[in-house]
Write an enzyme that holds these catalytic residues in place. Structure first.
Site, PDB file in Angstrom:
ATOM      1  N   GLN A   4       0.575  -0.895  -0.440  1.00 58.77           N
ATOM      2  CA  GLN A   4       0.305  -0.133  -0.335  1.00 58.77           C
ATOM      3  C   GLN A   4       0.903   1.230  -0.165  1.00 58.77           C
ATOM      4  O   GLN A   4       2.165   1.128   0.486  1.00 58.77           O
ATOM      5  CB  GLN A   4      -0.668   0.168   1.565  1.00 58.77           C
ATOM      6  CG  GLN A   4       0.405  -0.172   2.480  1.00 58.77           C
ATOM      7  CD  GLN A   4      -0.600  -1.069   4.348  1.00 58.77           C
ATOM      8  OE1 GLN A   4      -2.118  -0.507   3.410  1.00 58.77           O
ATOM      9  NE2 GLN A   4      -0.252  -1.646   4.746  1.00 58.77           N
TER      10      GLN A   4
ATOM     11  N   HIS B 233      -8.106   5.510  19.961  1.00 59.45           N
ATOM     12  CA  HIS B 233      -7.356   3.883  20.394  1.00 59.45           C
ATOM     13  C   HIS B 233      -7.681   3.778  21.991  1.00 59.45           C
ATOM     14  O   HIS B 233      -7.826   2.815  22.478  1.00 59.45           O
ATOM     15  CB  HIS B 233      -5.906   4.721  20.366  1.00 59.45           C
ATOM     16  CG  HIS B 233      -5.145   4.559  18.902  1.00 59.45           C
ATOM     17  ND1 HIS B 233      -4.460   6.235  18.365  1.00 59.45           N
ATOM     18  CD2 HIS B 233      -4.741   3.857  18.427  1.00 59.45           C
ATOM     19  CE1 HIS B 233      -4.378   5.505  16.878  1.00 59.45           C
ATOM     20  NE2 HIS B 233      -4.649   4.021  17.290  1.00 59.45           N
TER      21      HIS B 233
ATOM     22  N   ASP C 162       0.625   2.464  13.766  1.00 55.70           N
ATOM     23  CA  ASP C 162       1.429   3.269  14.536  1.00 55.70           C
ATOM     24  C   ASP C 162       1.679   3.207  15.580  1.00 55.70           C
ATOM     25  O   ASP C 162       2.307   4.017  16.108  1.00 55.70           O
ATOM     26  CB  ASP C 162       0.397   4.778  14.430  1.00 55.70           C
ATOM     27  CG  ASP C 162      -0.557   3.509  14.627  1.00 55.70           C
ATOM     28  OD1 ASP C 162      -1.335   3.411  15.547  1.00 55.70           O
ATOM     29  OD2 ASP C 162      -1.834   2.980  13.594  1.00 55.70           O
TER      30      ASP C 162
ATOM     31  N   ASP D  25       1.504 -11.488   8.332  1.00 56.88           N
ATOM     32  CA  ASP D  25       0.444 -11.508   7.847  1.00 56.88           C
ATOM     33  C   ASP D  25      -1.031 -11.913   9.202  1.00 56.88           C
ATOM     34  O   ASP D  25      -0.540 -12.766   9.539  1.00 56.88           O
ATOM     35  CB  ASP D  25      -0.342 -12.616   6.746  1.00 56.88           C
ATOM     36  CG  ASP D  25      -1.705 -12.317   6.424  1.00 56.88           C
ATOM     37  OD1 ASP D  25      -1.906 -11.358   7.094  1.00 56.88           O
ATOM     38  OD2 ASP D  25      -2.349 -13.523   5.860  1.00 56.88           O
TER      39      ASP D  25
ATOM     40  N   ASP E 218      -7.396  -3.396  14.948  1.00 59.81           N
ATOM     41  CA  ASP E 218      -6.703  -2.389  14.173  1.00 59.81           C
ATOM     42  C   ASP E 218      -6.483  -2.288  12.935  1.00 59.81           C
ATOM     43  O   ASP E 218      -5.537  -1.911  12.620  1.00 59.81           O
ATOM     44  CB  ASP E 218      -6.181  -1.508  15.110  1.00 59.81           C
ATOM     45  CG  ASP E 218      -5.081  -0.237  15.286  1.00 59.81           C
ATOM     46  OD1 ASP E 218      -6.454  -0.146  14.722  1.00 59.81           O
ATOM     47  OD2 ASP E 218      -4.720   0.392  15.640  1.00 59.81           O
ATOM     48  N   GLY E 219      -7.149  -2.611  12.198  1.00 58.17           N
ATOM     49  CA  GLY E 219      -6.833  -2.524  10.422  1.00 58.17           C
ATOM     50  C   GLY E 219      -7.404  -1.279  10.436  1.00 58.17           C
ATOM     51  O   GLY E 219      -8.510  -0.108  10.490  1.00 58.17           O
ATOM     52  N   SER E 220      -6.802  -1.458   8.745  1.00 52.11           N
ATOM     53  CA  SER E 220      -6.928   0.454   7.924  1.00 52.11           C
ATOM     54  C   SER E 220      -8.442  -0.734   7.338  1.00 52.11           C
ATOM     55  O   SER E 220      -9.491  -1.305   7.760  1.00 52.11           O
ATOM     56  CB  SER E 220      -5.947  -0.235   6.821  1.00 52.11           C
ATOM     57  OG  SER E 220      -6.641   1.163   6.105  1.00 52.11           O
ATOM     58  N   ASP E 221      -9.157   0.137   6.331  1.00 54.25           N
ATOM     59  CA  ASP E 221      -9.970   0.167   6.080  1.00 54.25           C
ATOM     60  C   ASP E 221     -10.296  -1.284   4.719  1.00 54.25           C
ATOM     61  O   ASP E 221      -9.536  -1.694   4.694  1.00 54.25           O
ATOM     62  CB  ASP E 221     -10.743   1.141   5.379  1.00 54.25           C
ATOM     63  CG  ASP E 221     -10.854   2.212   5.942  1.00 54.25           C
ATOM     64  OD1 ASP E 221     -11.499   2.932   6.970  1.00 54.25           O
ATOM     65  OD2 ASP E 221      -9.817   3.259   5.530  1.00 54.25           O
TER      66      ASP E 221
HETATM   67  N1  SPD Z   1     -10.393   4.841   7.874  1.00 58.47           N
HETATM   68  C1  SPD Z   1      -9.975   5.161   9.355  1.00 58.47           C
HETATM   69  C2  SPD Z   1     -10.128   3.650   9.275  1.00 58.47           C
HETATM   70  C3  SPD Z   1      -8.840   3.503  10.524  1.00 58.47           C
HETATM   71  C4  SPD Z   1      -8.995   2.305  11.519  1.00 58.47           C
HETATM   72  N2  SPD Z   1      -7.678   1.813  11.892  1.00 58.47           N
HETATM   73  C5  SPD Z   1      -6.461   3.070  12.233  1.00 58.47           C
HETATM   74  C6  SPD Z   1      -5.206   1.998  12.539  1.00 58.47           C
HETATM   75  C7  SPD Z   1      -5.752   4.103  14.028  1.00 58.47           C
HETATM   76  N3  SPD Z   1      -4.322   2.363  14.717  1.00 58.47           N
END
Ligand code: SPD
Length: 280
Positions: A31, A62, A86, A138, A157-160
């Site tokens: 990414q 958080h 992070d 992973d 605590d993942g991304s979208d």
């Molecule tokens: N659209 C934001 C989704 C954020 C999910 N994770 C954020 C990571 C922060 N530790």
């Protein structure tokens, strides 16, 4: 020259801030990773041009992903964080002296390296804590591997759900999490915005409900996230999302920006437009 960073949603609406400086911008195998300094929000991490966290607005995210599950259980010892590169979630978990071991499993080394170098404030010293073990791996494979043991608390605590985080939204992954979770343990995952990502939100709650007997969404507003009203999903084999020790919750609230007993309880109020699709 004025530079703005905007997160775009379906080319219809955008969520932005004015940028002072770009501190880091590169593409990993997974990414695009960007760290910027902004006028209003301090330094911020973006993944694939989506807001992840910003210094002036990260506490809500958080603290909610961490203290709601941590206060719904006593004496938490082993914690798994999937994603969280992070360091912000680890920082909050490490506020608990009972915690002996955290595995933080982040797929992308570039996120951890860039945050350590350009956004060290987010982890607040967590990287140096001997209880934190960082694995560049992973998360889906991690939870499928029984040799990684059992956890009291699992935080996703993942991304979208684009790119490498897609796997963190499907049933296979949560079935494996079920196996890694202690019988009275708690899992919390970020659950997107019920406003802008309604279907993703409902699908995730449904997926969890097919696996876990206890599932409850909870909410807070987050300025920088698309949709503003953000969600997390609480799941457990038997434990309800209630504070187990009021004294401990009051004590942790001495060290939080947002989280307290009232916020914990009120955040489980479910909007009607969600209840009509998911009511448990
Ligand atoms: N659209 C934001 C989704 C954020 C999910 N994770 C954020 C990571 C922060 N530790």
């Amino acid at each position: 020259m004025t530079i703005w960073f905007d997160e775009h949603f379906e080319n219809k609406i955008r969520f932005g801030a004015r940028v002072k400086r770009i501190l880091f911008n590169d593409k990993s195998a997974f990414q695009k990773v960007t760290i910027i300094d902004t006028e209003a929000l301090g330094k911020a991490l973006l993944i694939d041009d989506l807001w992840m966290c910003a210094q002036e607005e990260e506490a809500t995210y958080h603290e909610m992903i961490t203290h709601v599950p941590m206060q719904s259980m006593a004496n938490v010892k082993r914690v798994l964080i999937i994603g969280g590169g992070d360091g912000g979630t680890a920082r909050e978990v490490l506020k608990y002296p009972s915690v002996e071991h955290i595995d933080l499993v982040e797929i992308d080394a570039m996120v951890v390296d860039a945050c350590k170098r350009y956004l060290p404030e987010m982890a607040g010293g967590a990287w140096d804590d001997p209880r934190l073990f960082v694995h560049i791996a992973d998360g889906v494979s991690w939870v499928k591997d029984a040799s990684n043991g059992i956890y009291d608390v699992i935080l996703v605590d993942g991304s979208d759900p684009v790119g490498p985080a897609v796997g963190l939204f499907n049933a296979d992954f949560y079935r494996a999490c079920y196996e890694r979770l202690a019988d009275d343990g708690v899992l919390v995952t970020q659950a997107e915005s019920p406003k802008l990502f309604f279907n993703v939100h409902i699908d995730l709650l449904q997926t969890l409900s097919d696996i876990f007997p206890v599932v409850a969404p909870y909410y807070q507003s987050i300025l920088i996230y698309a949709g503003a009203l953000w969600a997390w999903a609480y799941a457990s084999k038997k434990r309800q999302p209630q504070i187990v020790d009021l004294q401990s919750a009051h004590a942790i609230a001495e060290h939080t920006h947002l989280y307290n007993v009232d916020i914990h309880q009120a955040s489980f109020a479910v909007p009607n437009f969600v209840k009509r699709k998911f009511n448990r």
